[in-house]
Design an enzyme around this catalytic site. Structure first.
Site, PDB file in Angstrom:
ATOM      1  N   TRP A 195       2.913   5.193  -5.379  1.00 44.44           N
ATOM      2  CA  TRP A 195       1.965   4.658  -6.422  1.00 44.44           C
ATOM      3  C   TRP A 195       1.632   5.824  -7.296  1.00 44.44           C
ATOM      4  CZ3 TRP A 195      -3.846   4.082  -6.431  1.00 44.44           C
ATOM      5  CH2 TRP A 195      -4.093   3.796  -7.731  1.00 44.44           C
ATOM      6  N   ASP A 276      -3.481   2.851   2.687  1.00 45.37           N
ATOM      7  CA  ASP A 276      -3.747   2.511   1.422  1.00 45.37           C
ATOM      8  C   ASP A 276      -3.288   0.818   1.274  1.00 45.37           C
ATOM      9  OD1 ASP A 276      -4.061   1.340  -1.302  1.00 45.37           O
ATOM     10  OD2 ASP A 276      -3.059   3.149  -2.123  1.00 45.37           O
ATOM     11  N   LYS A 312      -5.527  -7.418  -6.521  1.00 44.74           N
ATOM     12  CA  LYS A 312      -4.467  -8.269  -6.593  1.00 44.74           C
ATOM     13  C   LYS A 312      -4.696  -9.556  -5.535  1.00 44.74           C
ATOM     14  CE  LYS A 312      -2.743  -4.227  -7.499  1.00 44.74           C
ATOM     15  NZ  LYS A 312      -1.752  -3.796  -8.593  1.00 44.74           N
TER      16      LYS A 312
HETATM   17  N1  KET Z   1      -2.986   1.406  -4.354  1.00 44.39           N
HETATM   18  C1  KET Z   1      -1.920   1.030  -4.629  1.00 44.39           C
HETATM   19  C2  KET Z   1      -0.638   1.377  -3.622  1.00 44.39           C
HETATM   20  C3  KET Z   1      -1.743   0.604  -5.916  1.00 44.39           C
HETATM   21  O1  KET Z   1      -0.609   0.033  -6.223  1.00 44.39           O
HETATM   22  C4  KET Z   1      -2.746   0.203  -6.553  1.00 44.39           C
HETATM   23  C5  KET Z   1      -2.632  -0.431  -7.882  1.00 44.39           C
HETATM   24  C6  KET Z   1      -3.832   0.784  -6.009  1.00 44.39           C
HETATM   25  C7  KET Z   1      -4.030   1.307  -4.912  1.00 44.39           C
HETATM   26  C8  KET Z   1      -5.462   0.538  -6.942  1.00 44.39           C
HETATM   27  O2  KET Z   1      -5.766  -0.716  -7.625  1.00 44.39           O
HETATM   28  P1  KET Z   1      -7.298  -0.958  -7.786  1.00 44.39           P
HETATM   29  O3  KET Z   1      -7.191  -1.946  -8.883  1.00 44.39           O
HETATM   30  O4  KET Z   1      -7.788   0.570  -7.984  1.00 44.39           O
HETATM   31  O5  KET Z   1      -7.781  -1.519  -6.514  1.00 44.39           O
HETATM   32  N2  KET Z   1      -1.440  -0.697  -8.419  1.00 44.39           N
HETATM   33  C9  KET Z   1      -1.244  -1.206  -9.817  1.00 44.39           C
HETATM   34  C10 KET Z   1      -2.125  -1.044 -10.872  1.00 44.39           C
HETATM   35  C11 KET Z   1      -2.620   0.506 -11.220  1.00 44.39           C
HETATM   36  O6  KET Z   1      -1.538   1.398 -11.166  1.00 44.39           O
HETATM   37  O7  KET Z   1      -3.669   0.820 -11.345  1.00 44.39           O
HETATM   38  C12 KET Z   1       0.009  -0.844 -10.184  1.00 44.39           C
HETATM   39  O8  KET Z   1       0.775   0.050  -9.309  1.00 44.39           O
HETATM   40  O9  KET Z   1       0.524  -1.473 -11.292  1.00 44.39           O
END
Ligand code: KET
Length: 467
Positions: A195, A276, A312
């Site tokens: 990511w 994660d 998500k």
């Molecule tokens: N870890 C992974 C692997 C991940 O894909 C995300 C979010 C997060 C943590 C963090 O999400 P949060 O909303 O802070 O709980 N991924 C999506 C959104 C982004 O990039 O912020 C994405 O990959 O599209």
């Protein structure tokens, strides 16, 4: 007076620094101040392209910005895609950039259980007082139980330090701060690819990182041998960042047998697993099955770090709700770790927001709502599986080249890693108005059955006609 407020505090000068000259030209609106500060040690600042805001050796007109040395930042590789999508006026446009669930009508979705949990808050007349630094106690309890299982010895023995974080990102950032402070010099190993924000998080926390092999473009699968070899070669005491399930961006997870081997190596080499978990429930549709990797490590008695996100699986993207869990070998160590996590959080953001924490606590803490959540999550995961199948069918029937598209079906979670390179991904956007990240990732959560054929045409064109 503005002209006397030249900012020399951005980088503290050495004792030898001297303000060599000052001129105040009064007349009209122009006032000039010329000053020279010399520094014994010039720091290279990665954000300013070599232009230091602190090193002042120039004539500054008061109406020139003090932020002259701040360059324009590039758009974020993931969230910047949504900004570009909004600006596109073409009716065919499709946003497959950010991993955010949409309905078949491509509309954002608020889960019914979330609405019910919010109604409960209104009925109860919940207040908006500050939370403690560690967050809402009811949330911290259920989030650890959801992750490890309520009967897990790590919970019974109070070996988990759980602190509510600002969703997955904020929780990872807090863990990075803990590593920086209490494991100075320790490296974090991250998968290649990963990511996009992982590198930013560790860079900003000044935690060194390096990559381990993960994705094999030849097989469009896991480079398991490369992964094991790279983890084995890590310096003792390194942290190994692992995606608990639904690896982002590849959608390729280790098998249960491979997880066992990864745990073997981590244990043998005296490394610290750092999970994660951003997609619990979204990989298989089952919350328990998706936590099995984390539980396997915990069952071995390993100490580990786990960041969680409810963006998500409960669709709480903007509520910024998640947690950091640190499993220690004793309750005593866990209590000390928790105290330090709180100490790190206090000057960063003081205490976390309450709304999302209450939603999670209400949903997970209530057996009826919990069951409803599981059903809704299966529905979301099921819709993604359906578009995955339809996309594969469309690609296979439309592409006459004999290319094997079955990797689309093998990948899991919200994304498909198409294998399209940067130029091909750009063609997807520039020619077809399909917005996606430049690493070739598409979010199937933003795709509808109705758009699968169009997307297949775009992918086939980009794959075959762009190098
Ligand atoms: N870890 C992974 C692997 C991940 O894909 C995300 C979010 C997060 C943590 C963090 O999400 P949060 O909303 O802070 O709980 N991924 C999506 C959104 C982004 O990039 O912020 C994405 O990959 O599209």
């Amino acid at each position: 007076m503005a002209s006397s407020m030249l900012s020399s505090t951005w980088v503290s000068p050495s004792p030898s620094a001297s303000l060599s000259a000052e001129e105040s030209l009064k007349g009209g609106s122009l006032k000039l101040r010329t000053s020279t500060l010399s520094f014994t040690k010039e720091k290279i600042n990665p954000f300013t392209n070599g232009k230091s805001c602190g090193r002042v050796s120039m004539a500054v007109a008061v109406n020139a910005s003090r932020f002259e040395g701040v360059p324009m930042a590039p758009p974020d590789p993931i969230l910047g895609v949504s900004e570009a999508f909004k600006a596109d006026t073409n009716g065919l446009k499709l946003n497959l950039g950010v991993g955010a669930y949409r309905t078949e009508e491509l509309q954002p979705y608020v889960l019914d259980v979330v609405k019910k949990a919010e109604n409960l808050m209104l009925e109860r007349g919940n207040n908006k007082e500050y939370l403690p630094i560690e967050g809402l106690a009811a949330f911290n309890k259920v989030t650890a139980e959801l992750l490890f299982g309520a009967d897990n010895p790590v919970i019974k023995q109070q070996r988990v330090a759980t602190v509510q974080g600002l969703s997955g990102t904020g929780s990872l950032r807090l863990a990075a701060a803990l590593i920086e402070r209490y494991f100075p010099g320790a490296k974090v190993l991250i998968s290649s690819p990963t990511w996009g924000n992982h590198k930013n998080i560790f860079n900003d926390a000044r935690v060194p990182w390096s990559e381990y092999r993960y994705y094999d473009p030849k097989t469009v699968g896991l480079d398991f041998e490369g992964m094991i070899a790279d983890i084995k070669a890590a310096p003792e005491g390194s942290f190994v960042l692992l995606h608990g399930c639904a690896h982002n961006p590849t959608g390729i997870d280790p098998t249960p047998e491979q997880w066992e081997k990864i745990a073997d190596v981590i244990q043998q080499e005296n490394l610290i697993p750092f999970f994660d978990v951003a997609y619990q429930g979204f990989a298989s549709g089952s919350l328990d099955a998706d936590a099995s990797s984390v539980r396997l490590f915990a069952a071995r008695g390993l100490e580990l770090v786990v960041a969680q996100s409810y963006s998500k699986n409960l669709g709480l993207y903007a509520e910024r709700i998640g947690a950091i869990n640190v499993v220690s070998s004793s309750a005593d160590a866990a209590a000390r770790v928790k105290s330090q996590l709180k100490r790190l959080a206090r000057p960063m953001y003081s205490n976390p927001p309450i709304h999302g924490a209450r939603i999670v606590a209400n949903v997970v803490g209530d057996p009826a709502l919990f069951n409803e959540w599981k059903a809704e999550m299966e529905l979301m995961a099921g819709r993604i599986k359906n578009v995955r199948q339809k996309l594969y069918d469309s690609l296979s029937s439309k592409d006459k080249s004999g290319k094997d598209w079955s990797f689309v079906l093998k990948q899991i979670g919200m994304f498909s890693f198409t294998g399209l390179n940067k130029a091909q991904s750009e063609n997807m956007t520039n020619k077809w108005h399909v917005y996606m990240t430049k690493d070739g990732r598409i979010s199937l959560a933003g795709l509808s059955l109705a758009k699968c054929e169009y997307l297949a045409d775009a992918i086939i064109d980009s794959y075959h006609n762009v190098n």
